[in-house]
Motif scaffolding. Structure first.
Motif, mmCIF file in Angstrom:
data_model
loop_
_atom_site.group_PDB
_atom_site.id
_atom_site.type_symbol
_atom_site.label_atom_id
_atom_site.label_comp_id
_atom_site.label_asym_id
_atom_site.label_seq_id
_atom_site.Cartn_x
_atom_site.Cartn_y
_atom_site.Cartn_z
ATOM 1 N N ASN A 8 0.856 -1.184 0.000
ATOM 2 C CA ASN A 8 0.000 0.000 0.000
ATOM 3 C C ASN A 8 0.895 1.238 0.000
ATOM 4 O O ASN A 8 1.588 1.517 0.973
ATOM 5 C CB ASN A 8 -0.913 -0.008 1.221
ATOM 6 C CG ASN A 8 -1.886 1.159 1.220
ATOM 7 O OD1 ASN A 8 -1.758 2.099 0.448
ATOM 8 N ND2 ASN A 8 -2.870 1.102 2.105
ATOM 9 N N SER A 10 -0.039 4.378 -0.163
ATOM 10 C CA SER A 10 -0.707 5.588 0.299
ATOM 11 C C SER A 10 0.294 6.477 1.020
ATOM 12 O O SER A 10 1.242 5.996 1.645
ATOM 13 C CB SER A 10 -1.846 5.222 1.257
ATOM 14 O OG SER A 10 -2.357 6.371 1.894
ATOM 15 N N THR A 20 -6.941 3.560 -0.870
ATOM 16 C CA THR A 20 -6.224 2.474 -1.536
ATOM 17 C C THR A 20 -6.425 1.160 -0.788
ATOM 18 O O THR A 20 -6.673 0.111 -1.393
ATOM 19 C CB THR A 20 -4.729 2.816 -1.644
ATOM 20 O OG1 THR A 20 -4.579 4.068 -2.320
ATOM 21 C CG2 THR A 20 -3.972 1.748 -2.396
ATOM 22 N N GLY A 78 -0.458 -0.920 -4.714
ATOM 23 C CA GLY A 78 -1.622 -0.044 -4.680
ATOM 24 C C GLY A 78 -1.186 1.388 -4.431
ATOM 25 O O GLY A 78 -0.334 1.642 -3.572
ATOM 26 N N THR A 122 -6.397 4.438 -6.808
ATOM 27 C CA THR A 122 -7.566 5.214 -6.403
ATOM 28 C C THR A 122 -7.230 6.701 -6.475
ATOM 29 O O THR A 122 -6.066 7.093 -6.395
ATOM 30 C CB THR A 122 -8.015 4.888 -4.964
ATOM 31 O OG1 THR A 122 -6.954 5.213 -4.049
ATOM 32 C CG2 THR A 122 -8.385 3.423 -4.823
ATOM 33 N N TYR A 153 -9.215 0.056 -10.693
ATOM 34 C CA TYR A 153 -9.060 1.438 -10.244
ATOM 35 C C TYR A 153 -10.418 2.082 -10.029
ATOM 36 O O TYR A 153 -11.453 1.604 -10.498
ATOM 37 C CB TYR A 153 -8.250 2.259 -11.257
ATOM 38 C CG TYR A 153 -8.905 2.404 -12.619
ATOM 39 C CD1 TYR A 153 -9.800 3.434 -12.891
ATOM 40 C CD2 TYR A 153 -8.610 1.512 -13.658
ATOM 41 C CE1 TYR A 153 -10.395 3.569 -14.130
ATOM 42 C CE2 TYR A 153 -9.199 1.634 -14.894
ATOM 43 C CZ TYR A 153 -10.088 2.666 -15.134
ATOM 44 O OH TYR A 153 -10.679 2.783 -16.366
#
Length: 206
Positions: A8, A10, A20, A78, A122, A153
């Motif tokens: 992840n 993010s 995400t 992600g 995202t 997505y």
């Protein structure tokens, strides 16, 4: 047992809500039903040094993440979108993965052979396909196998606004359909490569 690792990327750390992560959960739910062992690593919670190397020294926590990568059959990156691009942390992850690309497996092939990769994106602006293409090419270039349709997505309207969770992206039929396609295609190829690995002929690194 098939193992999946979700990186992840993010920019949010700790227990902050991550769009995400929410979309990753859709894929993880499918994997759980198929008895895939999944682990999520939020990279913002780690000290990851810059550079193109598998180990940047004492303060670098990438090596413990890299060990998880080596133990995984599926690796999914992600990322949120910022200015139409993948996050800076996603770029860092690709660079550090690239740093280990000269290492080899027991057959003498690139280390990432027989692993499959995917992408989750995202945001509330354009750029999902661009970010996915960048991630998937990066993974392919260093040896991951990229099955068909292994990205999902969700993006909202242009400009500032709600992202996946707040805008209830969970109800978006296209996003959910591609989450399913992605999960099952990754799983199919991971099983295939576990049973019938890529032959060493012609691709041994000397």
């Amino acid at each position: 047992m098939i193992r999946a690792l979700f990186l992840n990327c993010s920019l949010k750390s700790g227990n902050e809500q991550s769009n995400t992560a929410a979309l990753m959960d859709e894929v993880i739910d499918i994997f759980e039903k198929e008895r895939v062992e999944s682990e999520v690593v939020r990279l913002a919670d780690y000290r990851i040094s810059y550079g193109v190397t598998p180990d940047a020294g004492e303060d670098d926590q990438w090596p413990e993440i890299f060990e998880k990568v080596k133990q995984s059959d599926i690796v999914i990156i992600g990322t949120p979108l910022w200015l139409g691009e993948k996050s800076s942390i996603a770029t860092l992850a690709i660079e550090r993965l690239y740093g280990g690309s000269s290492l080899t497996n027991e057959k003498g092939q690139y280390l990432y052979y027989n692993k499959v990769g995917g992408a989750i994106v995202t945001g509330n602006e354009d750029g999902a396909k661009h970010a996915s293409a960048s991630i998937l090419y990066g993974l392919s270039h260093i040896g991951f196998t990229i099955p068909p349709n292994v990205e999902t997505y969700w993006v909202g309207e242009a400009g500032p606004g709600a992202s996946y969770i707040e805008a209830n992206g969970k109800e978006n039929e296209f996003t959910q359909q591609h989450a399913r396609i992605m999960a099952y295609n990754l799983l199919h190829f991971a099983r295939l490569l576990k049973e019938r690995p890529i032959p060493a002929e012609g691709n041994i690194i000397e």
